[in-house]
Design an enzyme around this catalytic site. Structure first.
Site, PDB file in Angstrom:
ATOM      1  N   GLY A  88     -15.368   9.300  -0.126  1.00  0.00           N
ATOM      2  CA  GLY A  88     -15.784   8.242   0.797  1.00  0.00           C
ATOM      3  C   GLY A  88     -14.962   7.027   0.445  1.00  0.00           C
ATOM      4  N   GLY A  90     -14.125   4.413  -1.480  1.00  0.00           N
ATOM      5  CA  GLY A  90     -14.556   3.964  -2.796  1.00  0.00           C
ATOM      6  C   GLY A  90     -14.072   2.565  -3.120  1.00  0.00           C
ATOM      7  N   ARG A 174      -5.090  -3.172   6.121  1.00  0.00           N
ATOM      8  CA  ARG A 174      -4.488  -1.999   6.763  1.00  0.00           C
ATOM      9  C   ARG A 174      -5.008  -1.847   8.180  1.00  0.00           C
ATOM     10  NH1 ARG A 174      -5.143   3.510   3.557  1.00  0.00           N
ATOM     11  NH2 ARG A 174      -7.311   3.514   4.236  1.00  0.00           N
ATOM     12  N   ARG A 181     -10.606  10.899   9.201  1.00  0.00           N
ATOM     13  CA  ARG A 181      -9.756  11.839   8.452  1.00  0.00           C
ATOM     14  C   ARG A 181     -10.247  13.262   8.682  1.00  0.00           C
ATOM     15  NH1 ARG A 181      -8.969   8.403   3.317  1.00  0.00           N
ATOM     16  NH2 ARG A 181      -9.629   6.352   4.011  1.00  0.00           N
ATOM     17  N   ASP A 250      -8.460  14.529   2.755  1.00  0.00           N
ATOM     18  CA  ASP A 250      -9.034  13.192   2.984  1.00  0.00           C
ATOM     19  C   ASP A 250      -7.945  12.157   3.228  1.00  0.00           C
ATOM     20  OD1 ASP A 250      -8.679  13.914   0.147  1.00  0.00           O
ATOM     21  OD2 ASP A 250      -9.110  11.808  -0.215  1.00  0.00           O
ATOM     22  N   ASN A 251      -6.699  12.559   3.059  1.00  0.00           N
ATOM     23  CA  ASN A 251      -5.597  11.637   3.347  1.00  0.00           C
ATOM     24  C   ASN A 251      -4.865  12.039   4.626  1.00  0.00           C
ATOM     25  OD1 ASN A 251      -6.160  10.172   1.065  1.00  0.00           O
ATOM     26  ND2 ASN A 251      -4.677  11.236  -0.220  1.00  0.00           N
ATOM     27  N   ASP A 260      -2.821   6.643   3.869  1.00  0.00           N
ATOM     28  CA  ASP A 260      -3.136   6.537   2.442  1.00  0.00           C
ATOM     29  C   ASP A 260      -1.904   6.744   1.569  1.00  0.00           C
ATOM     30  OD1 ASP A 260      -5.596   5.593   2.022  1.00  0.00           O
ATOM     31  OD2 ASP A 260      -6.500   7.453   1.345  1.00  0.00           O
TER      32      ASP A 260
HETATM   33  P1  AMP Z   1      -6.851   8.326  -3.053  1.00  0.00           P
HETATM   34  O1  AMP Z   1      -6.268   9.202  -4.099  1.00  0.00           O
HETATM   35  O2  AMP Z   1      -6.400   6.874  -3.150  1.00  0.00           O
HETATM   36  O3  AMP Z   1      -6.702   8.874  -1.676  1.00  0.00           O
HETATM   37  O4  AMP Z   1      -8.398   8.244  -3.369  1.00  0.00           O
HETATM   38  C1  AMP Z   1      -9.246   9.358  -3.416  1.00  0.00           C
HETATM   39  C2  AMP Z   1     -10.675   8.888  -3.434  1.00  0.00           C
HETATM   40  O5  AMP Z   1     -10.931   8.104  -4.577  1.00  0.00           O
HETATM   41  C3  AMP Z   1     -11.068   8.047  -2.244  1.00  0.00           C
HETATM   42  O6  AMP Z   1     -12.370   8.374  -1.906  1.00  0.00           O
HETATM   43  C4  AMP Z   1     -10.941   6.642  -2.765  1.00  0.00           C
HETATM   44  O7  AMP Z   1     -11.766   5.729  -2.091  1.00  0.00           O
HETATM   45  C5  AMP Z   1     -11.372   6.808  -4.206  1.00  0.00           C
HETATM   46  N1  AMP Z   1     -10.757   5.840  -5.102  1.00  0.00           N
HETATM   47  C6  AMP Z   1      -9.444   5.774  -5.465  1.00  0.00           C
HETATM   48  N2  AMP Z   1      -9.246   4.754  -6.310  1.00  0.00           N
HETATM   49  C7  AMP Z   1     -10.445   4.145  -6.504  1.00  0.00           C
HETATM   50  C8  AMP Z   1     -10.900   3.034  -7.271  1.00  0.00           C
HETATM   51  N3  AMP Z   1     -10.093   2.333  -8.045  1.00  0.00           N
HETATM   52  N4  AMP Z   1     -12.206   2.725  -7.205  1.00  0.00           N
HETATM   53  C9  AMP Z   1     -13.049   3.439  -6.437  1.00  0.00           C
HETATM   54  N5  AMP Z   1     -12.697   4.490  -5.709  1.00  0.00           N
HETATM   55  C10 AMP Z   1     -11.413   4.845  -5.730  1.00  0.00           C
HETATM   56 MG    MG Z   2      -7.276   8.652   0.057  1.00  0.00          MG
END
Ligand code: AMP
Ligand code: MG
Length: 483
Positions: A88, A90, A174, A181, A250-251, A260
């Site tokens: 979700g 995050g 953004r 997604r 999710d991306n 993303d």
């Molecule tokens: P990503 O690899 O950036 O696509 O992130 C994968 C998941 O991890 C997504 O649900 C992001 O919202 C969450 N996420 C990535 N980095 C962080 C962070 N620093 N704090 C909280 N959630 C994160």
């Molecule tokens: Mg992501």
């Protein structure tokens, strides 16, 4: 004057079931400051072309003015092949939808806005380094003609964020035509919430695939569109030498936009097995594997839609992927080589070229740009890029022979090729130089690079050095998922 100028906002996604989103207030960044503001995009949205204090307060979480109703979206997804139900937003929040003057509608989202119920072990923040990369790359892809999310503005702060070292928290503003997604649909499916899945499908068709609405099978028509746009997107990435790096479901945008940005990379030397993500130990998301992964991800999406689309229809939709990708890639290669007509021998000409580039570790972007200068510089500078000169000469002879079947003059062809073969791309070392300066408080290089990448196909002689080969230190750069 209102800082929001004449901008028009809406909140359609907010009307969906609260099972798909939660209201979350952003956590303010300490001492926010503008790194950059995309004035041209802002004007298209009826926003001020100069960044101002009121917008800084609003986008950095200090105030939540009227049009903003921040929500964190719930989704899930397959990460490196394994299903993760706990995903979700995050660290990102959807603030509202904003309407461009031309009528397009964008989600307006801030990435790095603090903790949400979906933050898991994360801190809800994004560091300046990764935010600059996302900011510059999304705009660079846009100006290359590759579908992508956009970037409206970039904010840095004094908020400390702890990664391998202490960094500062940033927010990238953004824009996307949608933040839906593949993983949104997977979340509904794997939790057995078929009513929710149907609600999301109906919403997506109505708002994002209006042409499918009137089809006999709207959901199938939508899936077919997703297959086509995803195939075309991945063909473009590969034709321009772009590797996304983290192609988890999710991306993957339902609209086929690059989405993303993490440890992405543009090829320097042509290497099909290029892995830009230092954390991708198996090479699942290696450059040449992107087409396969696109289909894998679409299959995951199709499976999530199986309660509403018959199996045979799902298979038929997925079967569109490979021919579409091949057709698009071959069109792009013909544009890159200036071949308007389609001949049987072209496939072999292209694959032999890829072998030549790979065997000789030739810089991908510089090669095609030089090939676009045959009209005024001749073949010698092309041959000079390739260690095995005989092999280079052999391929060029075949190419020139093939060109005789074309009707355009050399000049016409090369002029057109220069509009398809960029001179300037966001090489890792260019981003790194801008990041190093920005981390030391100087944002001027972000602005300069942003400007150069806006016109990737123009000569821009004053910026010639931005088209140079990467310096030797660039080979040591390791870009991981840490962001
Ligand atoms: P990503 O690899 O950036 O696509 O992130 C994968 C998941 O991890 C997504 O649900 C992001 O919202 C969450 N996420 C990535 N980095 C962080 C962070 N620093 N704090 C909280 N959630 C994160
Ligand atoms: Mg992501």
């Amino acid at each position: 004057m209102s800082p929001w100028f004449k901008a028009k906002f809406s909140h359609h996604f907010h009307t969906l079931s609260p099972l798909l989103h939660q209201s979350v207030q952003p956590t303010p960044l300490e001492h926010p400051q503008w790194v950059h503001w995309n004035d041209q995009l802002a004007l298209e949205l009826n926003l001020p072309d100069q960044p101002n204090q009121a917008m800084l307060q609003a986008f950095s979480g200090h105030e939540c003015p009227n049009p903003f109703r921040p929500i964190a979206m719930k989704y899930a997804g397959h990460q490196f092949g394994y299903y993760n139900p706990d995903l979700g937003d995050g660290r990102g929040l959807l603030l509202a939808e904003i309407h461009a003057i031309q009528g397009e509608r964008y989600d307006i989202h801030i990435k790095g806005a603090g903790l949400t119920p979906f933050s898991r072990q994360g801190d809800g923040r994004a560091v300046l380094r990764s935010s600059i990369r996302e900011y510059l790359c999304s705009e660079a892809l846009f100006h290359l003609g590759i579908p992508t999310t956009r970037a409206l503005g970039l904010i840095n702060s004094d908020t400390p964020v702890y990664r391998e070292k202490t960094e500062t928290g940033a927010i990238c503003i953004r824009l996307a035509h949608s933040h839906i997604r593949f993983g949104h649909f997977e979340h509904c499916f794997y939790t057995g919430q078929h009513d929710l899945l149907k609600q999301l499908l109906d919403y997506t068709v109505q708002h994002h695939f209006p042409d499918c609405h009137t089809q006999e099978k709207p959901y199938l028509a939508m899936l077919q569109q997703v297959v086509l746009t995803t195939a075309q997107l991945i063909a473009k990435w590969n034709a321009f030498g772009f590797a996304h790096g983290v192609l988890n479901t999710d991306n993957m945008s339902i609209l086929g936009e690059t989405f993303d940005f993490g440890p992405f990379g543009f090829l320097d030397n042509y290497q099909p097995n290029f892995i830009c993500n230092h954390s991708d130990y198996q090479g699942r998301y290696a450059f040449a594997n992107q087409p396969n992964i696109g289909l894998w991800n679409l299959t995951a999406l199709a499976h999530a839609l199986s309660p509403f689309i018959e199996r045979a229809d799902l298979d038929q939709a997925l079967a569109l992927y490979e021919p579409t990708l091949n057709q698009e890639f071959s069109l792009l290669m013909r544009q890159k080589t200036g071949l308007l007509s389609q001949q049987e021998e072209d496939q072999a000409l292209f694959s032999d070229l890829f072998r030549l580039l790979s065997d000789n570790q030739v810089d991908y972007t510089r090669f095609f740009r030089q090939l676009s200068q045959l009209d005024n510089q001749g073949t010698q500078p092309v041959i000079d890029l390739i260690l095995d000169r005989d092999a280079a000469q052999g391929w060029l002879t075949r190419y020139q022979h093939r060109l005789q079947q074309e009707t355009q003059t050399d000049q016409q062809r090369c002029q057109a090729m220069r509009q398809h073969n960029p001179k300037y791309i966001l090489r890792n070392h260019l981003a790194q130089i801008a990041i190093d300066k920005a981390e030391a408080g100087d944002y001027s290089e972000v602005a300069r690079l942003f400007q150069v990448l806006k016109k990737p196909f123009d000569e821009q002689p004053e910026f010639d050095h931005y088209a140079n080969l990467p310096p030797s230190w660039a080979h040591e750069l390791e870009i991981s998922c840490s962001s």
